[in-house]
Design a protein around this motif. Structure first.
Motif, PDB file in Angstrom:
ATOM      1  N   THR A 442       0.815  -1.219   0.000  1.00 40.84           N
ATOM      2  CA  THR A 442       0.000   0.000   0.000  1.00 40.84           C
ATOM      3  C   THR A 442       0.849   1.269   0.000  1.00 40.84           C
ATOM      4  OG1 THR A 442      -0.118  -0.067   2.426  1.00 40.84           O
ATOM      5  CG2 THR A 442      -1.884  -1.146   1.204  1.00 40.84           C
ATOM      6  N   LYS A 443       2.146   1.123  -0.122  1.00 40.18           N
ATOM      7  CA  LYS A 443       3.053   2.274  -0.031  1.00 40.18           C
ATOM      8  C   LYS A 443       2.748   3.318  -1.101  1.00 40.18           C
ATOM      9  CE  LYS A 443       7.082   2.227  -1.901  1.00 40.18           C
ATOM     10  NZ  LYS A 443       8.484   1.963  -2.285  1.00 40.18           N
ATOM     11  N   GLY A 444       2.523   4.567  -0.668  1.00 42.34           N
ATOM     12  CA  GLY A 444       2.365   5.683  -1.586  1.00 42.34           C
ATOM     13  C   GLY A 444       1.092   5.676  -2.400  1.00 42.34           C
ATOM     14  N   LYS A 445       0.098   4.893  -2.008  1.00 45.32           N
ATOM     15  CA  LYS A 445      -1.141   4.792  -2.771  1.00 45.32           C
ATOM     16  C   LYS A 445      -2.283   5.485  -2.028  1.00 45.32           C
ATOM     17  CE  LYS A 445       0.332   0.369  -4.753  1.00 45.32           C
ATOM     18  NZ  LYS A 445       0.089  -1.085  -4.800  1.00 45.32           N
ATOM     19  N   SER A 446      -3.206   6.059  -2.799  1.00 37.67           N
ATOM     20  CA  SER A 446      -4.379   6.677  -2.188  1.00 37.67           C
ATOM     21  C   SER A 446      -5.324   5.585  -1.709  1.00 37.67           C
ATOM     22  CB  SER A 446      -5.100   7.573  -3.202  1.00 37.67           C
ATOM     23  OG  SER A 446      -5.694   6.786  -4.226  1.00 37.67           O
ATOM     24  N   PHE A 447      -6.262   5.964  -0.835  1.00 35.11           N
ATOM     25  CA  PHE A 447      -7.243   4.998  -0.341  1.00 35.11           C
ATOM     26  C   PHE A 447      -8.049   4.410  -1.501  1.00 35.11           C
ATOM     27  CE2 PHE A 447      -6.884   7.788   3.535  1.00 35.11           C
ATOM     28  CZ  PHE A 447      -6.214   6.847   4.296  1.00 35.11           C
ATOM     29  N   LEU A 448      -8.328   5.247  -2.506  1.00 36.43           N
ATOM     30  CA  LEU A 448      -9.104   4.771  -3.647  1.00 36.43           C
ATOM     31  C   LEU A 448      -8.311   3.743  -4.452  1.00 36.43           C
ATOM     32  CD1 LEU A 448     -11.902   5.315  -4.831  1.00 36.43           C
ATOM     33  CD2 LEU A 448     -10.862   7.013  -6.346  1.00 36.43           C
ATOM     34  N   GLN A 449      -7.030   3.984  -4.659  1.00 33.44           N
ATOM     35  CA  GLN A 449      -6.178   3.026  -5.376  1.00 33.44           C
ATOM     36  C   GLN A 449      -6.095   1.694  -4.634  1.00 33.44           C
ATOM     37  OE1 GLN A 449      -2.705   5.694  -5.547  1.00 33.44           O
ATOM     38  NE2 GLN A 449      -2.630   5.317  -7.749  1.00 33.44           N
ATOM     39  N   ILE A 450      -5.932   1.765  -3.334  1.00 40.24           N
ATOM     40  CA  ILE A 450      -5.829   0.540  -2.527  1.00 40.24           C
ATOM     41  C   ILE A 450      -7.104  -0.280  -2.635  1.00 40.24           C
ATOM     42  CG2 ILE A 450      -5.609  -0.342  -0.169  1.00 40.24           C
ATOM     43  CD1 ILE A 450      -3.882   2.184   0.412  1.00 40.24           C
ATOM     44  N   LYS A 451      -8.247   0.395  -2.566  1.00 43.75           N
ATOM     45  CA  LYS A 451      -9.518  -0.307  -2.658  1.00 43.75           C
ATOM     46  C   LYS A 451      -9.668  -0.983  -4.008  1.00 43.75           C
ATOM     47  CE  LYS A 451     -14.475   0.344  -1.900  1.00 43.75           C
ATOM     48  NZ  LYS A 451     -15.532   1.290  -1.506  1.00 43.75           N
ATOM     49  N   ARG A 452      -9.284  -0.271  -5.076  1.00 44.85           N
ATOM     50  CA  ARG A 452      -9.403  -0.873  -6.420  1.00 44.85           C
ATOM     51  C   ARG A 452      -8.487  -2.080  -6.558  1.00 44.85           C
ATOM     52  NH1 ARG A 452      -9.308   4.924  -9.664  1.00 44.85           N
ATOM     53  NH2 ARG A 452     -11.543   5.384  -9.461  1.00 44.85           N
ATOM     54  N   GLU A 453      -7.304  -2.014  -5.970  1.00 45.34           N
ATOM     55  CA  GLU A 453      -6.379  -3.142  -6.084  1.00 45.34           C
ATOM     56  C   GLU A 453      -6.866  -4.335  -5.273  1.00 45.34           C
ATOM     57  OE1 GLU A 453      -2.301  -2.253  -5.471  1.00 45.34           O
ATOM     58  OE2 GLU A 453      -2.327  -0.528  -6.840  1.00 45.34           O
ATOM     59  N   LEU A 454      -7.509  -4.083  -4.129  1.00 44.96           N
ATOM     60  CA  LEU A 454      -8.089  -5.179  -3.366  1.00 44.96           C
ATOM     61  C   LEU A 454      -9.183  -5.866  -4.162  1.00 44.96           C
ATOM     62  CD1 LEU A 454      -8.328  -3.738   0.258  1.00 44.96           C
ATOM     63  CD2 LEU A 454      -6.994  -5.706  -0.447  1.00 44.96           C
ATOM     64  N   VAL A 455      -9.959  -5.069  -4.899  1.00 46.36           N
ATOM     65  CA  VAL A 455     -11.031  -5.631  -5.726  1.00 46.36           C
ATOM     66  C   VAL A 455     -10.435  -6.513  -6.820  1.00 46.36           C
ATOM     67  CG1 VAL A 455     -12.864  -5.104  -7.373  1.00 46.36           C
ATOM     68  CG2 VAL A 455     -12.632  -3.755  -5.282  1.00 46.36           C
ATOM     69  N   SER A 456      -9.410  -5.994  -7.530  1.00 47.26           N
ATOM     70  CA  SER A 456      -8.838  -6.742  -8.656  1.00 47.26           C
ATOM     71  C   SER A 456      -7.996  -7.919  -8.213  1.00 47.26           C
ATOM     72  CB  SER A 456      -7.982  -5.803  -9.508  1.00 47.26           C
ATOM     73  OG  SER A 456      -6.914  -5.274  -8.750  1.00 47.26           O
ATOM     74  N   LEU A 457      -7.289  -7.759  -7.072  1.00 45.32           N
ATOM     75  CA  LEU A 457      -6.368  -8.786  -6.614  1.00 45.32           C
ATOM     76  C   LEU A 457      -7.050  -9.936  -5.954  1.00 45.32           C
ATOM     77  CD1 LEU A 457      -3.340  -9.385  -6.544  1.00 45.32           C
ATOM     78  CD2 LEU A 457      -3.232  -8.245  -4.334  1.00 45.32           C
ATOM     79  N   TYR A 458      -8.155  -9.675  -5.233  1.00 43.64           N
ATOM     80  CA  TYR A 458      -8.772 -10.716  -4.422  1.00 43.64           C
ATOM     81  C   TYR A 458     -10.186 -11.069  -4.864  1.00 43.64           C
ATOM     82  CZ  TYR A 458      -4.876  -9.598  -1.413  1.00 43.64           C
ATOM     83  OH  TYR A 458      -3.619  -9.382  -0.923  1.00 43.64           O
ATOM     84  N   SER A 459     -10.600 -10.584  -6.033  1.00 44.66           N
ATOM     85  CA  SER A 459     -11.945 -10.919  -6.514  1.00 44.66           C
ATOM     86  C   SER A 459     -11.969 -12.307  -7.112  1.00 44.66           C
ATOM     87  CB  SER A 459     -12.381  -9.902  -7.559  1.00 44.66           C
ATOM     88  OG  SER A 459     -11.470  -9.885  -8.651  1.00 44.66           O
TER      89      SER A 459
END
Length: 459
Positions: A442-459
């Motif tokens: 999560t280094k250097g990422k906005s909350f919105l970016q982190i949420k999108r990556e959680l969606v794509s990574l763990y969906s």
């Protein structure tokens, strides 16, 4: 001119973060106060005469109070603010120490420890949220790491001062540590996220300007980003919200596993029973109290080092280095104590190895697992669920802490000290495997970016 503005805003972030984290120092002193006094409380001259069983409960009963407050505190952070919830802990700590000073009985000690546990739940719930929301993207890891650095500073203060003061002066000293927190933190603004959650856009803008002091264009850009993060806040915030989407469920699972592993890996017991563990280690050249002070220094320094590396190295590298290093330390420490007590080999001459391994373990743990846990608490969740997630994590920490404190003495008495360290090793190896596959960067990422990556990574 722009760099000066940025520097001033960054300075304000650190001032507010440090002021807020004085409450964490005060929380840690509730545990650290016991360590230098433990043997004295069991002795004939104790101001609070008690048995070993009563003393053991005096250590762990604080977690009962800590179990009660996190969930209400998580809800209150969204309604009254992060700052008021955090600020309320100060008077509660002062009252608890006055209870012990003026009514020194086992019953009153237990009641005071419960009050301290309730206050600690407020700090552990509101603190990480406040730090994560006042910090910029590039400094969030560093600002968030102040939380656990302050925790270890509280232990270090008590480890250092306790052996040289008697019961009442030491307790008064611990009480007075709450005054700087109340005086310094009451002047700080609440987070811009909270103000926007409650429709107070002007206050949010002033708060953001205080913590960034950027150009109007930069402020507006971040305001819009915050608005996107809090857009779903019109919905009521509850436990059901945090399990409503796959990314929130994954985020909660990651946080719960990490918050449990960091305590069950040994720090929950070692930091409280440190002097007793070193007393069980034969032929130590340095007195146990001094070794405990060294342990406190290493805990604090390890946390400080992570403040400078969490935003440069990233969360995953810190976490994996911490897991591998702590696993090796705990396996080797358990093996030393097993050979010492269960074989005919005389390894007492090498007792310094066990002390060094325990100290290195604590340094590695504070270098990795602790700051990453604090960062994940503020980074993995949307604004309306961050308070609930923090409170659930605090409850999880309370249960893990209570468990590790309760089982330490029975395991030592009926199996052996070595078995505790083998148990810690199993916890670390299981947790490390989980983090390797599921812990996000999560280094250097906005909350919105982190949420999108959680969606794509763990969906």
């Amino acid at each position: 001119m722009a760099s000066k503005c940025v520097s001033r805003g960054l300075l304000n972030q650190y001032i507010a973060g440090l002021a807020a984290c004085l409450s964490v120092v005060n929380s840690a002193t509730c545990f650290g106060w016991v360590t230098p006094l433990f043997s004295h409380l069991l002795g004939p001259d104790s101001e609070i005469p008690m048995t070993s069983v009563e003393a053991s409960w005096a250590v762990s009963i604080i977690e009962l109070g800590n179990l009660v407050s996190p969930l209400p505190a998580g809800i209150l952070t969204n309604y009254v603010g992060r700052k008021p919830v955090l600020l309320a802990a100060g008077p509660m700590y002062i009252i608890s120490w006055l209870m012990i000073i003026f009514y020194p009985t086992v019953l009153m000690l237990g009641a005071a420890r419960i009050v301290q546990g309730i206050a600690m739940g407020l700090v552990y719930t509101a603190g990480p949220i406040y730090l994560g929301e006042i910090a910029s993207k590039t400094t969030r890891g560093t600002i968030s790491s102040i939380f656990f650095n302050s925790w270890w500073l509280g232990f270090l203060i008590e480890y250092t001062v306790g052996p040289y003061l008697t019961f009442y002066p030491f307790t008064y000293f611990t009480l007075l540590l709450n005054i700087p927190f109340l005086l310094l933190f009451c002047w700080q603004p609440d987070s811009p996220y909270f103000y926007l959650m409650n429709g107070e856009e002007e206050k949010a803008r002033k708060s953001l300007k205080w913590f960034r002091d950027a150009t109007p264009e930069e402020l507006q850009e971040e305001m819009e980003e915050i608005k996107m993060s809090v857009e779903d806040l019109k919905k009521s915030s509850s436990v059901s919200d945090i399990v409503a989407t796959p990314e929130e469920r994954k985020a909660l699972t990651i946080l719960m596993v990490l918050s449990a592993v960091r305590l069950l890996s040994g720090t929950g017991a070692i930091t409280v029973y440190a002097t007793d563990i070193f007393n069980l280690t034969p032929k130590l050249v340095i007195p146990s109290d001094i070794v405990t002070i060294v342990l406190g220094i290493v805990l604090f320094v390890g946390g400080c080092i992570s403040s400078f590396t969490s935003d440069s190295l990233g969360r995953r590298p810190l976490l994996m280095v911490s897991c591998v290093g702590t696993l090796l330390c705990q396996v080797c420490t358990g093996t030393y104590y097993y050979v010492l007590t269960n074989t005919s080999l005389d390894v007492s001459e090498y007792s310094w190895i066990a002390a060094v391994l325990i100290i290195v373990y604590c340094g590695l743990c504070t270098f990795g697992m602790y700051p990453v846990c604090s960062a994940y608490t503020s980074e993995l969740f949307s604004s309306n669920t961050r308070g609930i997630a923090s409170s659930l994590s605090a409850i999880n920490v309370t249960i893990a802490s209570f468990l590790i404190l309760v089982i330490y003495q029975p395991i030592t008495d009926y199996i052996g000290l070595y078995a505790n360290f083998y148990f810690y090793s199993i916890v670390i190896s299981s947790g490390g495997l989980y983090f390797y596959f599921y812990a996000p960067e999560t280094k250097g990422k906005s909350f919105l970016q982190i949420k999108r990556e959680l969606v794509s990574l763990y969906s």
